[in-house]
Design a protein around this motif. Structure first.
Motif, PDB file in Angstrom:
ATOM      1  N   ASP A  21      37.501  13.642  75.781  1.00  0.00           N
ATOM      2  CA  ASP A  21      35.821  13.578  76.146  1.00  0.00           C
ATOM      3  C   ASP A  21      35.594  14.452  77.297  1.00  0.00           C
ATOM      4  N   ALA A  22      36.566  14.291  78.428  1.00  0.00           N
ATOM      5  CA  ALA A  22      36.184  15.175  79.695  1.00  0.00           C
ATOM      6  C   ALA A  22      36.477  16.629  79.628  1.00  0.00           C
ATOM      7  N   VAL A  23      37.027  17.348  78.566  1.00  0.00           N
ATOM      8  CA  VAL A  23      37.158  18.616  78.469  1.00  0.00           C
ATOM      9  C   VAL A  23      36.366  19.337  77.591  1.00  0.00           C
ATOM     10  N   HIS A  24      35.730  18.418  76.607  1.00  0.00           N
ATOM     11  CA  HIS A  24      34.708  19.012  75.752  1.00  0.00           C
ATOM     12  C   HIS A  24      33.309  19.060  76.284  1.00  0.00           C
ATOM     13  N   PRO A  25      32.881  20.396  76.169  1.00  0.00           N
ATOM     14  CA  PRO A  25      31.393  20.395  76.801  1.00  0.00           C
ATOM     15  C   PRO A  25      30.485  19.686  75.735  1.00  0.00           C
ATOM     16  N   MET A 148      31.100  23.270  67.485  1.00  0.00           N
ATOM     17  CA  MET A 148      31.046  24.237  68.722  1.00  0.00           C
ATOM     18  C   MET A 148      32.250  25.173  68.407  1.00  0.00           C
ATOM     19  N   ASN A 149      32.057  26.392  68.537  1.00  0.00           N
ATOM     20  CA  ASN A 149      33.116  27.230  68.167  1.00  0.00           C
ATOM     21  C   ASN A 149      33.578  28.105  69.553  1.00  0.00           C
ATOM     22  N   PHE A 150      34.788  27.964  69.946  1.00  0.00           N
ATOM     23  CA  PHE A 150      35.299  28.276  71.209  1.00  0.00           C
ATOM     24  C   PHE A 150      35.988  29.705  71.144  1.00  0.00           C
ATOM     25  N   GLY A 151      35.796  30.496  70.399  1.00  0.00           N
ATOM     26  CA  GLY A 151      36.220  31.673  70.469  1.00  0.00           C
ATOM     27  C   GLY A 151      35.940  32.664  69.516  1.00  0.00           C
ATOM     28  N   THR A 152      35.981  32.304  68.114  1.00  0.00           N
ATOM     29  CA  THR A 152      36.198  33.513  67.088  1.00  0.00           C
ATOM     30  C   THR A 152      34.793  33.865  66.704  1.00  0.00           C
ATOM     31  N   ALA A 153      33.832  33.331  67.080  1.00  0.00           N
ATOM     32  CA  ALA A 153      32.324  33.938  66.786  1.00  0.00           C
ATOM     33  C   ALA A 153      31.964  35.030  67.565  1.00  0.00           C
ATOM     34  N   ILE A 154      32.483  35.105  68.885  1.00  0.00           N
ATOM     35  CA  ILE A 154      32.243  36.094  69.708  1.00  0.00           C
ATOM     36  C   ILE A 154      33.384  36.247  70.622  1.00  0.00           C
ATOM     37  N   SER A 155      34.235  37.466  70.417  1.00  0.00           N
ATOM     38  CA  SER A 155      35.478  37.614  70.976  1.00  0.00           C
ATOM     39  C   SER A 155      35.113  38.086  72.655  1.00  0.00           C
ATOM     40  N   ASP A 156      35.237  37.387  73.398  1.00  0.00           N
ATOM     41  CA  ASP A 156      35.203  37.457  74.869  1.00  0.00           C
ATOM     42  C   ASP A 156      36.488  38.030  75.416  1.00  0.00           C
ATOM     43  N   ASP A 157      36.595  38.525  76.617  1.00  0.00           N
ATOM     44  CA  ASP A 157      37.680  39.234  77.174  1.00  0.00           C
ATOM     45  C   ASP A 157      39.012  38.306  77.186  1.00  0.00           C
TER      46      ASP A 157
END
Length: 273
Positions: A21-25, A148-157
């Motif tokens: 719970d603490a780590v998920h925005p 909530m997608n943590f990366g594959t939608a937009i590839s940040d650095d």
């Protein structure tokens, strides 16, 4: 989303609910505003929620003071966490917790105004699952599922930097499937399945949001991902160590991530006449 089997998610996330719970925005406020705008979410509704986990969405639903909010959570540890977390929440008298699988829980036909699944419906087989969802909704009732997608939608650095070690840890089979759309991002397939289940007014919206994470918070977050939790212990440890090293040495211990939340909405049609 996850490439692991449907059964994995039924008891994979209850070992440390408070940490999860603490780590998920939290989901963005715009998502709930969108549900309000289309008439899917308002005060006094009867709602069911599939796979509430630690209650990231449940809390917001209770803020609308539902007449009834039935959460369907198969993991008894998460169900106990939910009961304790919300026992003093305003409107908690409306909350019911069914420690069962959605596939077998008893939902009276046409008894709910709204059904939701927040980052959970990929654990349900879509064809039969959507039929059960629609059967539980009153005519004109709404279904909302989001991720909530943590990366594959937009590839940040950072996402680009970790890709080689990520794919190595996941193995050859995952490397061969890396071009496939993530479950939540496959808009065409999700819309098609909703249509085949008989839903109308099908819509999809997405929001991007940025968040800077410390290395420790990043590792806690990644440790909760199903595709990483399913790895053998040694592979998982090497992957997380590699992520931490990249975060520290190349991003100053605080990489900025771009997250994408995608919302699908659909309405159970009103009866003709």
């Amino acid at each position: 989303m996850s490439k692991v089997g449907h059964r994995f998610g039924r008891d994979a996330f209850g070992d440390d609910p408070a940490r999860y719970d603490a780590v998920h925005p939290a989901y963005p406020a715009e998502l709930y505003e969108r549900l309000e705008a289309i008439g899917a979410l308002r005060r006094g509704m009867s709602i069911f929620e599939i796979g509430p986990g630690t209650g990231l969405a449940t809390r917001r639903l209770l803020d609308y003071r539902p007449r009834r909010l039935l959460t369907v959570e198969p993991d008894s540890r998460l169900a106990a966490y939910l009961a304790d977390r919300f026992r003093l929440h305003e409107g908690c008298d409306a909350l019911g917790i069914a420690t069962e699988l959605f596939e077998t829980v008893g939902l009276a036909p046409e008894s709910f105004d709204l059904g939701i699944a927040a980052t959970s419906f990929h654990w349900v087989r879509q064809r039969g699952g959507l039929d059960r969802v629609r059967a539980a909704l009153v005519p004109g009732g709404w279904w909302a599922m989001w991720w909530m997608n943590f990366g594959t939608a937009i590839s940040d650095d950072f996402q680009i930097a970790i890709q080689p070690i990520f794919m190595e840890a996941l193995g050859v089979a995952a490397r061969g499937s890396r071009t496939r759309l993530a479950f939540d991002l496959d808009h065409s397939r999700r819309r098609d399945q909703l249509g085949r289940a008989g839903f109308a007014q099908i819509g999809v919206m997405s929001w991007q949001h940025r968040r800077r994470l410390t290395t420790a918070a990043l590792i806690d977050l990644y440790s909760s991902f199903s595709v990483i939790k399913a790895l053998p212990d040694g592979n998982r440890a090497r992957l997380l160590d590699g992520l931490a090293d990249i975060a520290e040495t190349r991003f100053g211990g605080a990489p900025e991530r771009v997250f994408t939340t995608t919302l699908y909405t659909a309405q159970n049609p009103l009866r003709a006449g």
